[in-house]
Scaffold this active site. Structure first.
Site, PDB file in Angstrom:
ATOM      1  N   ASP A  84      60.440  54.501 -42.854  1.00 33.39           N
ATOM      2  CA  ASP A  84      61.996  54.721 -43.381  1.00 33.39           C
ATOM      3  C   ASP A  84      62.098  53.730 -44.477  1.00 33.39           C
ATOM      4  OD1 ASP A  84      64.099  56.426 -43.401  1.00 33.39           O
ATOM      5  OD2 ASP A  84      65.246  54.705 -42.747  1.00 33.39           O
ATOM      6  N   LYS A  97      54.482  62.930 -51.049  1.00 34.38           N
ATOM      7  CA  LYS A  97      54.213  62.080 -51.738  1.00 34.38           C
ATOM      8  C   LYS A  97      54.176  60.639 -51.024  1.00 34.38           C
ATOM      9  CE  LYS A  97      54.904  64.064 -56.068  1.00 34.38           C
ATOM     10  NZ  LYS A  97      55.627  64.160 -57.352  1.00 34.38           N
TER      11      LYS A  97
HETATM   12  O1  LIG Z   1      57.875  53.819 -53.297  1.00 30.05           O
HETATM   13  C1  LIG Z   1      58.862  54.138 -53.417  1.00 30.05           C
HETATM   14  N1  LIG Z   1      59.241  54.678 -54.824  1.00 30.05           N
HETATM   15  C2  LIG Z   1      60.321  55.350 -55.186  1.00 30.05           C
HETATM   16  N2  LIG Z   1      61.314  55.718 -54.267  1.00 30.05           N
HETATM   17  C3  LIG Z   1      60.973  55.526 -53.028  1.00 30.05           C
HETATM   18  C4  LIG Z   1      59.758  54.829 -52.650  1.00 30.05           C
HETATM   19  N3  LIG Z   1      59.969  54.439 -51.176  1.00 30.05           N
HETATM   20  C5  LIG Z   1      61.147  55.023 -50.840  1.00 30.05           C
HETATM   21  N4  LIG Z   1      61.878  55.601 -51.910  1.00 30.05           N
HETATM   22  C6  LIG Z   1      63.104  56.426 -51.862  1.00 30.05           C
HETATM   23  C7  LIG Z   1      62.802  57.817 -51.994  1.00 30.05           C
HETATM   24  C8  LIG Z   1      63.677  58.571 -50.949  1.00 30.05           C
HETATM   25  O2  LIG Z   1      65.024  58.539 -51.745  1.00 30.05           O
HETATM   26  C9  LIG Z   1      64.191  57.291 -49.886  1.00 30.05           C
HETATM   27  C10 LIG Z   1      63.216  57.389 -48.804  1.00 30.05           C
HETATM   28  O3  LIG Z   1      63.675  58.050 -47.707  1.00 30.05           O
HETATM   29  P1  LIG Z   1      63.182  58.739 -46.477  1.00 30.05           P
HETATM   30  O4  LIG Z   1      63.975  59.128 -45.220  1.00 30.05           O
HETATM   31  O5  LIG Z   1      62.498  57.131 -45.845  1.00 30.05           O
HETATM   32  O6  LIG Z   1      61.776  59.310 -46.720  1.00 30.05           O
HETATM   33  P2  LIG Z   1      62.049  60.921 -47.045  1.00 30.05           P
HETATM   34  O7  LIG Z   1      63.067  61.738 -46.117  1.00 30.05           O
HETATM   35  O8  LIG Z   1      61.435  61.270 -48.199  1.00 30.05           O
HETATM   36  O9  LIG Z   1      60.786  61.480 -45.783  1.00 30.05           O
HETATM   37  P3  LIG Z   1      60.642  61.052 -44.291  1.00 30.05           P
HETATM   38  O10 LIG Z   1      62.047  60.790 -43.772  1.00 30.05           O
HETATM   39  O11 LIG Z   1      60.256  62.584 -43.724  1.00 30.05           O
HETATM   40  O12 LIG Z   1      59.462  60.182 -44.040  1.00 30.05           O
HETATM   41  O13 LIG Z   1      63.549  56.225 -50.686  1.00 30.05           O
HETATM   42 MG   LIG Z   2      64.104  61.248 -44.527  1.00 32.36          MG
END
Ligand SMILES: O=c1nc[nH]c2c1ncn2[C@H]1C[C@H](O)[C@@H](COP(=O)(O)OP(=O)(O)OP(=O)(O)O)O1
Ligand SMILES: [Mg+2]
Length: 271
Positions: free
Chosen positions: A73, A13
């Site tokens: 992040d 997403k």
């Molecule tokens: O626009 C947003 N609307 C709602 N929630 C959001 C948003 N932006 C970040 N969030 C929350 C989701 C997750 O709980 C955390 C991101 O964590 P984060 O480690 O950066 O991302 P992730 O683990 O889902 O994917 P990845 O690290 O592979 O990029 O903050």
């Molecule tokens: Mg992450």
């Protein structure tokens, strides 16, 4: 020839949002996702700051693809929780990284906090790591407050409980959560929209591409950017995204504490 850039995120997403925001800005780029390259293990997000973790993810992407790599992040910083969950947002309820369980835990933790004290901010840091090892980060924020129950089904993560400040109330005076907004409405004001729009001129410059008109920014305001250049044309609302964060208190809540001393009254998790 169209140049390729990797978006190093495992969250589909988030990837959709990032692709959408980049596509809106007319850069001649082919955006590659992690599914388009050979799989590699998720790097451990072991840093204390959004900047640190975004760089970990972008570096890993660059090493495994050889491509200029972008990573995000991001997280939710709740005032009544001293800035948490912050960098721990995706694992707030445990290693399962389950959006609904995470937001339900936050709602329980602030159950008795009155409306006037439910302020929160979303923060996103975009990191760009070039194949020659040069690194850049930009930050975007979106302020708002938390509801006491979920509303809306768009977006992801904590969107159903977050009411952005920058919106016009409807005829009944009601404000919407970011999960009730259209993609365009969210992108225009979101932490991710701001962080991406701030990094695109740097990416364009690094790749030798023309910078789309609306994206020209104050050259000196960008970490690693040239001091000379055209006048900024970004609206003032975008500027916070380009302020280098050096020396600024981290809103992730999880600041380094001396060994054995819990920060913010909560024992930091092991990286
Ligand atoms: O626009 C947003 N609307 C709602 N929630 C959001 C948003 N932006 C970040 N969030 C929350 C989701 C997750 O709980 C955390 C991101 O964590 P984060 O480690 O950066 O991302 P992730 O683990 O889902 O994917 P990845 O690290 O592979 O990029 O903050
Ligand atoms: Mg992450």
């Amino acid at each position: 020839m169209t140049q390729r850039v990797l978006l190093a995120t495992g969250n589909t997403k988030k990837l959709t949002e990032l692709r959408r925001i980049i596509a809106d800005n007319d850069l001649d780029l082919e955006v590659v996702g992690l599914r388009d390259i050979d799989p590699y293990p998720d790097p451990v997000e072991s840093e204390w700051t959004f900047e640190g973790n975004a760089l970990i993810k972008a570096r890993e992407g660059m090493i495994h693809s050889g491509l200029p790599s972008l990573a995000d992040d991001s997280g939710l910083c709740v005032d009544a929780l001293g800035g948490m969950p912050g960098v721990r947002s995706s694992r707030w309820n445990g290693p399962e990284q389950e959006d609904i369980a995470n937001l339900e835990l936050v709602l329980r933790q602030i159950e008795d906090v009155p409306r006037g004290r439910r302020q929160a901010q979303f923060v996103a840091v975009m990191a760009l790591v070039m194949p020659d090892g040069r690194e850049f980060t930009t930050r975007g924020e979106m302020t708002g407050h938390l509801t006491n129950r979920s509303k809306g089904s768009r977006g992801f993560g904590y969107d159903p409980i977050f009411v952005p400040d920058e919106q016009v109330p409807d005829a009944d005076g009601r404000l919407r959560t970011s999960a009730e907004m259209t993609a365009d409405e969210k992108d225009a004001i979101s932490h991710r929209g701001r962080a991406v729009r701030a990094i695109l001129p740097i990416l364009a410059r690094e790749l030798g591409l023309p910078v789309p008109e609306g994206l020209r920014v104050e050259p000196g305001a960008l970490p690693g950017a040239d001091r000379e250049g055209p006048e900024p044309t970004l609206p003032a609302s975008e500027w916070t995204a380009q302020i280098p964060v050096i020396g600024r208190p981290e809103q992730g809540g999880a600041k380094p504490a001396p060994p054995g001393v819990p920060s913010s009254g909560v024992t930091p998790l092991e990286p």
